[in-house]
Design a protein around this motif. Structure first.
Motif, PDB file in Angstrom:
ATOM      1  N   LYS A   6       3.051  29.818 -13.253  1.00  0.00           N
ATOM      2  CA  LYS A   6       2.784  29.470 -14.633  1.00  0.00           C
ATOM      3  C   LYS A   6       1.286  29.227 -14.796  1.00  0.00           C
ATOM      4  O   LYS A   6       0.662  28.568 -13.968  1.00  0.00           O
ATOM      5  CB  LYS A   6       3.556  28.212 -15.058  1.00  0.00           C
ATOM      6  CG  LYS A   6       5.071  28.363 -14.965  1.00  0.00           C
ATOM      7  CD  LYS A   6       5.581  29.395 -15.959  1.00  0.00           C
ATOM      8  CE  LYS A   6       7.102  29.485 -15.895  1.00  0.00           C
ATOM      9  NZ  LYS A   6       7.623  30.517 -16.830  1.00  0.00           N
ATOM     10  N   LYS A   7       0.746  29.778 -15.874  1.00  0.00           N
ATOM     11  CA  LYS A   7      -0.684  29.655 -16.125  1.00  0.00           C
ATOM     12  C   LYS A   7      -0.935  28.484 -17.068  1.00  0.00           C
ATOM     13  O   LYS A   7      -0.424  28.443 -18.178  1.00  0.00           O
ATOM     14  CB  LYS A   7      -1.227  30.947 -16.745  1.00  0.00           C
ATOM     15  CG  LYS A   7      -2.726  30.940 -16.989  1.00  0.00           C
ATOM     16  CD  LYS A   7      -3.157  32.278 -17.582  1.00  0.00           C
ATOM     17  CE  LYS A   7      -4.649  32.301 -17.848  1.00  0.00           C
ATOM     18  NZ  LYS A   7      -5.081  33.589 -18.454  1.00  0.00           N
ATOM     19  N   GLU A  11       3.571  38.424 -12.558  1.00  0.00           N
ATOM     20  CA  GLU A  11       2.956  38.585 -13.868  1.00  0.00           C
ATOM     21  C   GLU A  11       1.914  39.697 -13.878  1.00  0.00           C
ATOM     22  O   GLU A  11       1.656  40.291 -14.921  1.00  0.00           O
ATOM     23  CB  GLU A  11       2.305  37.256 -14.296  1.00  0.00           C
ATOM     24  CG  GLU A  11       3.278  36.094 -14.388  1.00  0.00           C
ATOM     25  CD  GLU A  11       4.353  36.328 -15.436  1.00  0.00           C
ATOM     26  OE1 GLU A  11       4.047  36.987 -16.444  1.00  0.00           O
ATOM     27  OE2 GLU A  11       5.493  35.865 -15.235  1.00  0.00           O
ATOM     28  N   ASP A  43       1.032  29.135 -20.205  1.00  0.00           N
ATOM     29  CA  ASP A  43       1.204  30.557 -20.521  1.00  0.00           C
ATOM     30  C   ASP A  43       0.783  30.853 -21.952  1.00  0.00           C
ATOM     31  O   ASP A  43       1.424  31.604 -22.687  1.00  0.00           O
ATOM     32  CB  ASP A  43       2.661  30.986 -20.302  1.00  0.00           C
ATOM     33  CG  ASP A  43       3.018  31.020 -18.817  1.00  0.00           C
ATOM     34  OD1 ASP A  43       2.100  31.200 -18.001  1.00  0.00           O
ATOM     35  OD2 ASP A  43       4.203  30.857 -18.487  1.00  0.00           O
TER      36      ASP A  43
END
Length: 458
Positions: A28-29, A380, A45
């Protein structure tokens, strides 16, 4: 009476934690974005999830505790603390002197001996009843950054309206948008393959050249698509076998059929992996060559001495169709060892409202393989995506149509954007392929695809 004097330094913050910070936890960003001088917005995200007001060390410590639970790397915590310290602004000399005098007075009163009355005869000590007096309240005040409240209690979170958008009523929370530009040619890689000595190139007959432009807006509840296609089918004017007509300039007389399609559709989820499909398609069939025809002509004129030149003829009337269609689709996601596999199956029914005898039933399937962490990629941002697809339809005005193809994409992240160059091959058998006799072309001739996709994730 005892007196105490000391210096007290005031600091104010003008641009707290001004730099943005990005880190990943479990694929997860997370991003911390400065909101002026009022604090930091936390995004996961690309979606805004929390605002941290940071105008004191207590605020800073509270934010770092929350980020600790997310697993923020230590170096980013150190950066946040350093940015806070670097942003502190010392008070002016006048403020320091005034504060020192006020605190000295308060300290003197606090440390002075209590006033008592002593009765030596009976040894009783009685406190003097103090007379009411006006008390002074000393406080320190510093100018807060614009838009920051120092009051105790709930504070209004600064709005991010107009800066971050992530919701549409039909599509739900927006995940990504993308624009794809793709070209097709029976000369593989637009002739580069043949120029390098490769065999099996096309001959500009039958399905020859195409241009495709696609836009997608994807949300967690649906998907909006707009697609435009322009493709040409050709046949030379033949005098007799292997002899063809030319004009005075030496250009070959050619019958060109150009098909232009504009397709707008919506896919709306009604279950986690199932969705409805609704769309409209506007189609033009012409021999004038409005888009892909002139592109082919311009390409060949780049080298008049090497490339064959064409003179397109007027041989038929134009045709316009408007088709409404709808259907159902389903998607499956699974793991195949180190590869992530996404499969889709769609079925649609279409009817041409300008020609009531023209209708179709179509089925399309696609399998996309994501290389995940192979070759140094991630889920991703994989090193390669491999897509295999096939479709077939039953037509009321022609024989069944069939298509199949393969595409390989190579995603590259550029900030919040993703760029995906791709190459591929396909074989198609549609009614336009059969419009001409096909004796000048291969019945099922493979065509080469070259394109690029620009995506923005939210």
């Amino acid at each position: 009476m005892k007196k105490l004097s000391f210096m007290f330094f005031l600091f104010t913050s003008t641009s707290l934690l001004a730099s943005d910070i990005t880190f990943r936890v479990d694929d997860k960003k997370y991003e911390l974005k400065a909101r002026g001088a009022s604090g930091q917005g936390l995004f996961k995200d690309g979606k805004f999830i929390k605002f941290f007001p940071v105008n004191s060390r207590q605020n800073l410590e509270s934010m770092l505790e929350d980020l600790d639970e997310l697993g923020i790397p230590k170096e980013h915590k150190a950066t946040l603390s350093k940015n806070f310290n670097d942003s502190l602004k010392p008070a002016s000399d006048e403020e320091l002197i005034a504060t020192s005098i006020a605190l000295s007075k308060v300290a003197s009163e606090a440390l002075s001996e209590p006033e008592v009355e002593c009765n030596e005869e009976n040894g009783q000590i009685t406190n003097i009843i103090r007379k009411p007096k006006n008390e002074e309240t000393i406080y320190c005040e510093c100018e807060m950054p614009e838009g920051v409240s120092a009051s105790i209690g709930p504070q209004k979170v600064p709005s991010f309206e107009g800066e971050y958008w992530d919701d549409y009523s039909l599509l739900g929370e927006i995940k990504s948008s993308s624009l794809t530009i793709n070209t097709t040619n029976d000369n593989h890689l637009h002739g580069v393959y043949g120029a390098l000595g490769g065999g099996g190139d096309g001959n500009d007959r039958g399905r020859t050249f195409g241009l495709n432009i696609d836009y997608k807006l994807v949300g967690d509840e649906g998907e909006f698509r707009t697609s435009f296609e322009s493709v040409i089918f050709t046949e030379l004017n033949e005098a007799e076998e292997n002899l063809y007509y030319i004009n005075k300039e030496g250009a070959f007389l050619q019958n060109l059929l150009e098909r232009n399609r504009l397709d707008v559709s919506l896919r709306k989820r009604y279950d986690a992996d199932k969705y409805y499909i609704a769309g409209i398609e506007l189609e033009q069939i012409t021999d004038n060559g409005n888009i892909s025809g002139p592109i082919q002509q311009a390409w060949h004129k780049l080298s008049v001495t090497r490339n064959i030149q064409y003179d397109n003829q007027d041989f038929r009337d134009n045709e316009v169709n408007l088709t409404l269609y709808g259907g159902l689709g389903r998607e499956w996601v699974s793991d195949l060892g180190n590869w992530k596999c996404t499969s889709r199956l769609e079925g649609t029914l279409g009817h041409n409202i300008l020609d009531t005898s023209d209708a179709y039933a179509k089925v399309r399937g696609e399998v996309e393989l994501n290389s995940n962490e192979l070759f140094g990629g991630t889920k991703e941002n994989p090193f390669v995506l491999v897509s295999l697809w096939a479709s077939g339809s039953l037509e009321t005005k022609s024989a069944p149509e069939k298509q199949a193809g393969i595409k390989m994409s190579f995603p590259v992240e550029v900030g919040k954007w993703e760029v995906k160059p791709h190459v591929g091959f396909s074989i198609k058998d549609e009614k336009e392929d059969r419009y001409f006799t096909q004796k000048q072309s291969t019945k099922l001739e493979p065509e080469s695809h070259i394109g690029i996709t620009f995506s923005r994730k939210f």
